[in-house]
Design an enzyme around this catalytic site. Structure first.
Site, short mmCIF file in Angstrom:
data_model
loop_
_atom_site.label_atom_id
_atom_site.label_comp_id
_atom_site.label_asym_id
_atom_site.label_seq_id
_atom_site.Cartn_x
_atom_site.Cartn_y
_atom_site.Cartn_z
N GLU A 29 5.80 3.91 -0.19
CA GLU A 29 6.10 3.07 -1.35
C GLU A 29 5.97 3.84 -2.68
O GLU A 29 5.84 3.24 -3.74
CB GLU A 29 5.18 1.86 -1.37
CG GLU A 29 5.35 0.95 -0.17
CD GLU A 29 4.42 -0.24 -0.19
OE1 GLU A 29 4.66 -1.15 -1.00
OE2 GLU A 29 3.46 -0.26 0.59
N SER A 161 6.23 -3.68 1.09
CA SER A 161 7.57 -3.63 0.52
C SER A 161 8.68 -3.75 1.56
O SER A 161 9.78 -3.24 1.38
CB SER A 161 7.77 -2.34 -0.29
OG SER A 161 6.92 -2.30 -1.41
N TYR A 235 13.72 -4.82 -5.07
CA TYR A 235 13.51 -3.93 -6.21
C TYR A 235 14.77 -3.44 -6.92
O TYR A 235 14.69 -3.02 -8.07
CB TYR A 235 12.71 -2.69 -5.75
CG TYR A 235 11.38 -3.05 -5.14
CD1 TYR A 235 10.35 -3.56 -5.92
CD2 TYR A 235 11.15 -2.90 -3.78
CE1 TYR A 235 9.13 -3.91 -5.36
CE2 TYR A 235 9.92 -3.22 -3.21
CZ TYR A 235 8.92 -3.73 -4.01
OH TYR A 235 7.72 -4.06 -3.45
N ARG A 274 -2.10 -11.02 -4.46
CA ARG A 274 -0.95 -11.91 -4.32
C ARG A 274 -0.76 -12.23 -2.85
O ARG A 274 -0.59 -11.34 -2.03
CB ARG A 274 0.32 -11.25 -4.87
CG ARG A 274 1.47 -12.22 -5.12
CD ARG A 274 2.79 -11.52 -5.34
NE ARG A 274 3.34 -11.01 -4.09
CZ ARG A 274 3.73 -9.76 -3.89
NH1 ARG A 274 3.61 -8.85 -4.85
NH2 ARG A 274 4.21 -9.39 -2.71
N ASP A 276 1.48 -13.81 0.11
CA ASP A 276 2.84 -14.17 0.48
C ASP A 276 2.78 -15.25 1.56
O ASP A 276 2.01 -15.14 2.52
CB ASP A 276 3.59 -12.95 0.99
CG ASP A 276 3.82 -11.91 -0.11
OD1 ASP A 276 3.77 -12.29 -1.30
OD2 ASP A 276 4.02 -10.73 0.21
N GLU A 290 0.66 -12.30 4.29
CA GLU A 290 -0.15 -11.14 3.96
C GLU A 290 -0.75 -11.30 2.57
O GLU A 290 -0.34 -12.16 1.78
CB GLU A 290 0.67 -9.86 4.01
CG GLU A 290 1.81 -9.79 3.00
CD GLU A 290 2.59 -8.49 3.11
OE1 GLU A 290 2.08 -7.46 2.62
OE2 GLU A 290 3.70 -8.51 3.67
N ASN A 292 -1.56 -8.98 -0.79
CA ASN A 292 -1.35 -7.73 -1.51
C ASN A 292 -2.49 -7.53 -2.50
O ASN A 292 -2.68 -8.35 -3.39
CB ASN A 292 -0.01 -7.78 -2.26
CG ASN A 292 1.16 -8.00 -1.34
OD1 ASN A 292 1.69 -7.08 -0.75
ND2 ASN A 292 1.57 -9.26 -1.19
N GLY A 296 2.84 -5.38 -6.98
CA GLY A 296 3.84 -4.68 -7.78
C GLY A 296 3.85 -5.15 -9.23
O GLY A 296 3.54 -6.30 -9.53
#
Length: 340
Positions: A29, A161, A235, A274, A276, A290, A292, A296
C-alpha cells in the site's frame, strides 16, 4: 460529536514539537500511503506545526531520535506501518505516535485474529474459513464453497486497500475460480481468508478517542459501480459515490455506530480508527468486516469526510489526531525513572 477534549483540539502548534509524518514504507500500500502522508504533511504545516516528511523505506528509524523528533504521525498503511512493527520501534525509541498501540495494531491488522476476538465478544462478523499454508491443496480449496456458500470473498488476511481480494461468484467454473483466487491471495500472505459474502450495502464508521471517551463519527455509505469497491475505484476514479449523512434510518445508523465503537474498544484501539461494515439486505443486520487503525487520508478517504459532517476540517482532524499521540510504555517508563 461536539464534546472533544480541549487537550486535543486546542493544543498550540508549538507545543507539539518537531513532528515526523511517516509515509511511504515498503508495503503493498506504499502508493496510497504516499498520497495520505502528503495530504497530512500539508495539513499540519498549514496549522503551523513543525512537520517533516519521513519515509521509513529510505531512512533509518533511529534518525527520528537523532534528529530530535518529538512525535510521529503514522500515515503508513499495511505491513510495517499499521501492524504493530513501527509502533514497537517507536516505543523503544520513546517517541509518541498516532493511532493504536503495538498489540491493538497487530491484532487489527490480522483479519482472522480480529474475527476471533469479535466473535468472542459476541459481535457480528461474516462466517469464514482460514486456509493455512498446509491447507491450500486443490481438494481443500474446492470444499470451501460448500462451507460458506456462494458468492464468497477470498483475501489475504494481513493486507488492506482491497489488494489481493477476489469475489468468487459461482457463475462459471467455481473450482477454477477458487483455485485462482487462493493463489492470488497467497501471493500477499501465507494464510488465506475465505469469507462469507454479505449481500447488501457497504458502509464505514470512523471512531476518535480512547476507551470510554471514544466516539463514533457519522456513518458513510459507499455506492460503488456494480458493487466493485476495489483498489482502482477506491483511490483513482470518481465513479464511487459516498453519502454522509448515509441516509439510513436513525435506529440503524445508531446501531452501526454502537457496533463500531464496541469493535474498536474490544481491540484496545486508541487515537482513531475506521470500521468497515456490510448491511445485509435480507434483514438489515450489520456485519463487521475489519478495523483500520491507520485510516487513509487521501482525497477519496472516508474519515475526513465523516469528520467534515460534524464540522471538523481536514486540517483540524490531522492536528487532533497528532495531539493525541501517545506511548503504550509511558507508565512503565515513569516507574523505571522513579525507581532509578
Amino acid at each position: 460529536m461536539t464534546d472533544a477534549r480541549p487537550s486535543t483540539l486546542n493544543t498550540p502548534a508549538a507545543a507539539l514539537g518537531k513532528v515526523a509524518v511517516l509515509f511511504g514504507g515498503r508495503s503493498a500500500e506504499r502508493e496510497i500511503s504516499i498520497l495520505s502522508g502528503t495530504g497530512v504533511l500539508a495539513a499540519l504545516k498549514s496549522r503551523g506545526v513543525d512537520a517533516h516528511a519521513f519515509d521509513p523505506a529510505e531512512r533509518d528509524l533511529a534518525d527520528l531520535k537523532r534528529e530530535g523528533f518529538a512525535r510521529c504521525f503514522i500515515a503508513l498503511h499495511g505491513r510495517h506501518g499499521e501492524d504493530g512493527t513501527v509502533q514497537g520501534a517507536l516505543e523503544l525509541l520513546g517517541i509518541p505516535y498516532t493511532g493504536s498501540g503495538v498489540m491493538a495494531s497487530s491484532v487489527a491488522m490480522d483479519k482472522v485474529m480480529t474475527k476471533r476476538l469479535w466473535l468472542a465478544e459476541g459481535l457480528s462478523t461474516p462466517r469464514y474459513v482460514r486456509l493455512a499454508p498446509d491447507q491450500q491443496s486443490p481438494e481443500r480449496v474446492r470444499a470451501v464453497p460448500d462451507e460458506l456458500g456462494l458468492p464468497l470473498i477470498v483475501k489475504p488476511p494481513r493486507e488492506g486497500s482491497s489488494i489481493g481480494v477476489t469475489k468468487v461468484q459461482g457463475l462459471g467454473d467455481v473450482d477454477r475460480d477458487m483455485q485462482e483466487a487462493v493463489r492470488l491471495a497467497a501471493r500477499y500472505d501465507a494464510d488465506v481468508l475465505c469469507e462469507e459474502f454479505i449481500e447488501g450495502e457497504e458502509v464505514t464508521c470512523a471512531v476518535l478517542g480512547q476507551g470510554a471517551d471514544a466516539q463514533a463519527l457519522p456513518v458513510v455509505r459507499i455506492a460503488a459501480p456494480e458493487g466493485a469497491y476495489d483498489y482502482q475505484n477506491k483511490y483513482f476514479t470518481d465513479d464511487v459515490k459516498y453519502h454522509c449523512p448515509a441516509g439510513l434510518p436513525d435506529a440503524l445508523e445508531q446501531e452501526i455506530r454502537t457496533l463500531a465503537l464496541a469493535a474498536y474498544r474490544s481491540l484496545g484501539c486508541r487515537g482513531w480508527g475506521r470500521a468497515d461494515v456490510m448491511i445485509r439486505a435480507s434483514d438489515r443486520k450489520p456485519f463487521l468486516l475489519e478495523m483500520n487503525t491507520s485510516p487513509g487520508m487521501t482525497g477519496h478517504s472516508l474519515v475526513p469526510m465523516s469528520a467534515r459532517a460534524v464540522g471538523i476540517a481536514y486540517e483540524d482532524l490531522c492536528v487532533r489526531v497528532l495531539a493525541a499521540a501517545a506511548l503504550d510504555s509511558a507508565a512503565p517508563d515513569a516507574f523505571v525513572k522513579e525507581r532509578g
